[in-house]
Write an enzyme that holds these catalytic residues in place. Structure first.
Site, PDB file in Angstrom:
ATOM      1  N   MET A 177       0.848  -1.194   0.000  1.00 21.92           N
ATOM      2  CA  MET A 177       0.000   0.000   0.000  1.00 21.92           C
ATOM      3  C   MET A 177       0.885   1.247   0.000  1.00 21.92           C
ATOM      4  O   MET A 177       0.431   2.345   0.328  1.00 21.92           O
ATOM      5  CB  MET A 177      -0.938  -0.016   1.211  1.00 21.92           C
ATOM      6  CG  MET A 177      -1.859  -1.237   1.179  1.00 21.92           C
ATOM      7  SD  MET A 177      -3.404  -1.033   2.065  1.00 21.92           S
ATOM      8  CE  MET A 177      -2.812  -0.803   3.717  1.00 21.92           C
ATOM      9  N   GLY A 178       2.165   1.065  -0.351  1.00 17.44           N
ATOM     10  CA  GLY A 178       3.063   2.203  -0.487  1.00 17.44           C
ATOM     11  C   GLY A 178       3.604   2.689   0.851  1.00 17.44           C
ATOM     12  O   GLY A 178       3.517   2.015   1.864  1.00 17.44           O
TER      13      GLY A 178
ATOM     14  N   LEU B 261       6.813   3.128   1.509  1.00 17.07           N
ATOM     15  CA  LEU B 261       7.677   1.955   1.677  1.00 17.07           C
ATOM     16  C   LEU B 261       8.747   2.147   2.746  1.00 17.07           C
ATOM     17  O   LEU B 261       9.277   3.249   2.924  1.00 17.07           O
ATOM     18  CB  LEU B 261       8.345   1.639   0.334  1.00 17.07           C
ATOM     19  CG  LEU B 261       7.352   1.445  -0.826  1.00 17.07           C
ATOM     20  CD1 LEU B 261       8.113   1.249  -2.136  1.00 17.07           C
ATOM     21  CD2 LEU B 261       6.423   0.269  -0.575  1.00 17.07           C
TER      22      LEU B 261
ATOM     23  N   HIS C 126       9.277  -3.545   3.405  1.00 17.41           N
ATOM     24  CA  HIS C 126       8.872  -3.758   2.010  1.00 17.41           C
ATOM     25  C   HIS C 126      10.103  -4.080   1.147  1.00 17.41           C
ATOM     26  O   HIS C 126      10.043  -4.925   0.250  1.00 17.41           O
ATOM     27  CB  HIS C 126       8.228  -2.494   1.430  1.00 17.41           C
ATOM     28  CG  HIS C 126       6.950  -2.087   2.097  1.00 17.41           C
ATOM     29  ND1 HIS C 126       6.842  -0.952   2.868  1.00 17.41           N
ATOM     30  CD2 HIS C 126       5.725  -2.662   2.082  1.00 17.41           C
ATOM     31  CE1 HIS C 126       5.598  -0.852   3.308  1.00 17.41           C
ATOM     32  NE2 HIS C 126       4.896  -1.875   2.851  1.00 17.41           N
TER      33      HIS C 126
ATOM     34  N   GLN D 118     -10.441  -2.789   2.134  1.00 13.22           N
ATOM     35  CA  GLN D 118      -9.951  -3.534   3.292  1.00 13.22           C
ATOM     36  C   GLN D 118      -9.942  -2.668   4.565  1.00 13.22           C
ATOM     37  O   GLN D 118      -9.502  -3.119   5.615  1.00 13.22           O
ATOM     38  CB  GLN D 118      -8.581  -4.148   3.031  1.00 13.22           C
ATOM     39  CG  GLN D 118      -7.419  -3.169   2.954  1.00 13.22           C
ATOM     40  CD  GLN D 118      -6.133  -3.866   2.551  1.00 13.22           C
ATOM     41  OE1 GLN D 118      -5.951  -4.305   1.427  1.00 13.22           O
ATOM     42  NE2 GLN D 118      -5.197  -3.989   3.492  1.00 13.22           N
TER      43      GLN D 118
ATOM     44  N   GLY E 230       5.059 -10.325   3.933  1.00  9.87           N
ATOM     45  CA  GLY E 230       5.862 -10.277   5.151  1.00  9.87           C
ATOM     46  C   GLY E 230       5.259 -11.121   6.271  1.00  9.87           C
ATOM     47  O   GLY E 230       4.041 -11.168   6.443  1.00  9.87           O
ATOM     48  N   GLN E 231       6.140 -11.742   7.039  1.00  8.55           N
ATOM     49  CA  GLN E 231       5.726 -12.510   8.223  1.00  8.55           C
ATOM     50  C   GLN E 231       5.158 -11.575   9.301  1.00  8.55           C
ATOM     51  O   GLN E 231       4.456 -12.009  10.202  1.00  8.55           O
ATOM     52  CB  GLN E 231       6.948 -13.276   8.742  1.00  8.55           C
ATOM     53  CG  GLN E 231       6.722 -14.136   9.955  1.00  8.55           C
ATOM     54  CD  GLN E 231       5.707 -15.241   9.723  1.00  8.55           C
ATOM     55  OE1 GLN E 231       5.712 -15.900   8.688  1.00  8.55           O
ATOM     56  NE2 GLN E 231       4.824 -15.436  10.694  1.00  8.55           N
ATOM     57  N   LYS E 232       5.437 -10.275   9.164  1.00  9.80           N
ATOM     58  CA  LYS E 232       4.917  -9.298  10.140  1.00  9.80           C
ATOM     59  C   LYS E 232       3.400  -9.403  10.241  1.00  9.80           C
ATOM     60  O   LYS E 232       2.835  -9.359  11.312  1.00  9.80           O
ATOM     61  CB  LYS E 232       5.336  -7.900   9.681  1.00  9.80           C
ATOM     62  CG  LYS E 232       4.467  -6.755  10.123  1.00  9.80           C
ATOM     63  CD  LYS E 232       4.940  -6.170  11.407  1.00  9.80           C
ATOM     64  CE  LYS E 232       4.066  -5.073  11.933  1.00  9.80           C
ATOM     65  NZ  LYS E 232       3.298  -4.340  10.968  1.00  9.80           N
TER      66      LYS E 232
ATOM     67  N   SER F 266       4.300   0.950   8.096  1.00  5.11           N
ATOM     68  CA  SER F 266       4.009   2.296   7.591  1.00  5.11           C
ATOM     69  C   SER F 266       3.265   3.100   8.658  1.00  5.11           C
ATOM     70  O   SER F 266       3.295   4.325   8.652  1.00  5.11           O
ATOM     71  CB  SER F 266       3.145   2.218   6.334  1.00  5.11           C
ATOM     72  OG  SER F 266       3.792   1.437   5.363  1.00  5.11           O
TER      73      SER F 266
HETATM   74  O1  PAF Z   1      -0.186  -5.785   3.529  1.00  6.52           O
HETATM   75  C1  PAF Z   1      -0.609  -4.875   2.799  1.00  6.52           C
HETATM   76  O2  PAF Z   1       0.049  -3.846   2.610  1.00  6.52           O
HETATM   77  C2  PAF Z   1      -1.969  -5.047   2.140  1.00  6.52           C
HETATM   78  O3  PAF Z   1      -2.849  -5.728   2.964  1.00  6.52           O
HETATM   79  C3  PAF Z   1      -1.893  -5.686   0.734  1.00  6.52           C
HETATM   80  C4  PAF Z   1      -1.379  -7.112   0.827  1.00  6.52           C
HETATM   81  C5  PAF Z   1      -0.995  -4.864  -0.162  1.00  6.52           C
HETATM   82  C6  PAF Z   1      -3.280  -5.745   0.118  1.00  6.52           C
HETATM   83  O4  PAF Z   1      -3.828  -4.479  -0.045  1.00  6.52           O
END
Ligand code: PAF
Length: 282
Positions: free
Chosen positions: A30-31, A33, A37, A61, A148-150, A187
């Protein structure tokens, strides 16, 4: 590096790569970064001919009252960082292109993996994640997608969706990246005040204490959760959403750790909800 802003352009470009026999690695984000990431990107760079990073703050989401509007965004900075990582393409679509008028098809995983942990305080969240990732997988046709495992629950949900629906790709888990003082990269860390940031260290500290207790022979889930709770409650700003210990493979309930277990935490500091976890194996 290409920057694609429409579904059509991205899909066409990926088709060309596939026809040329190149393997594609997708890093969905979702940017805004951070090093977490970039660990996904670097893993993809090692494994795949082509690396695509999607940057899309996925509205479906986020629940009402969550931080969709405030979620940090900086495509210019993200692009520069990804150029240096030798990423081949960024996919940064508009919400109106991903969810045009009349959009009404969702992908949903059922069972423990989407009913426990974050699902309890974020109803509908995982349905939004699985729907957007299904779309991203169809658009980008990756051979591998990196998570990520996070966000251990998201990773399990993705693995289950790909298995249950026979998506022809591999979900690759990447270990948690932490700040030097132990705070898991996120983020959302930018929302924390200096004092909240300092007290948030208790998350990782409590997981380390739990690991020590397990190393000393303790196996009872309630005892280990009690230790974590005491540790987190020593920080006056911490408000616990959950502390849970489940089977690491399917989030089923366990009373004692015997095999692989996931210790997962969600704790709020001010308005910022942080998650962290530890995989243990005995
Ligand atoms: O983990 C995220 O950043 C988001 O849930 C994802 C996997 C990019 C889906 O929007």
């Amino acid at each position: 590096m290409e920057i694609m802003k429409t579904v059509e352009d991205m899909q066409q470009w990926c088709l060309i790569q596939k026809r040329a026999g190149r393997s594609i690695g997708l890093v969905p984000t979702m940017g805004y970064l951070h090093e977490g990431h970039l660990a996904l990107v670097r893993q993809a760079r090692q494994n795949c001919d082509i690396v695509i990073v999607s940057i899309f703050v996925n509205p479906i989401q986020f629940g009402t009252g969550e931080d969709f509007d405030e979620y940090p965004r900086d495509l210019t900075r993200d692009s520069e960082v990804l150029r240096q990582e030798r990423v081949d393409a960024i996919f940064a679509p508009l919400a109106s292109d991903m969810y045009p008028r009349g959009f009404n098809t969702y992908v949903e995983v059922f069972g423990d993996v989407t009913e426990k942990l974050c699902a309890r305080s974020r109803p509908g969240h995982f349905k939004g994640v699985t729907t957007v990732c299904s779309k991203l997988f169809h658009i980008c046709q990756p051979d591998r997608a990196y998570f990520g495992q996070k966000d251990a629950q998201q990773l399990l949900v993705m693995q289950k969706m790909v298995r249950d629906l026979n998506f022809p790709l591999e979900i690759v888990p990447v270990p948690i990246v932490r700040e030097p003082d132990g705070l898991a990269m996120s983020s959302r860390n930018v929302y924390l005040s200096p004092e909240e940031r300092r007290q948030a260290l208790v998350l990782y500290q409590s997981l380390q204490e739990a690991q020590k207790l397990i190393n000393s022979g303790e196996r009872k889930v309630e005892t280990i959760k009690g230790l974590i709770r005491d540790c987190i409650e020593s920080s006056p700003l911490a408000r616990i959403d959950y502390i849970e210990i489940y089977d690491a493979d399917d989030l089923s309930d366990i009373e004692e750790i015997d095999g692989r277990a996931l210790i997962a935490l969600a704790v709020k500091f001010g308005n910022t909800r942080l998650i962290d976890n530890l995989l243990v194996e005995v």
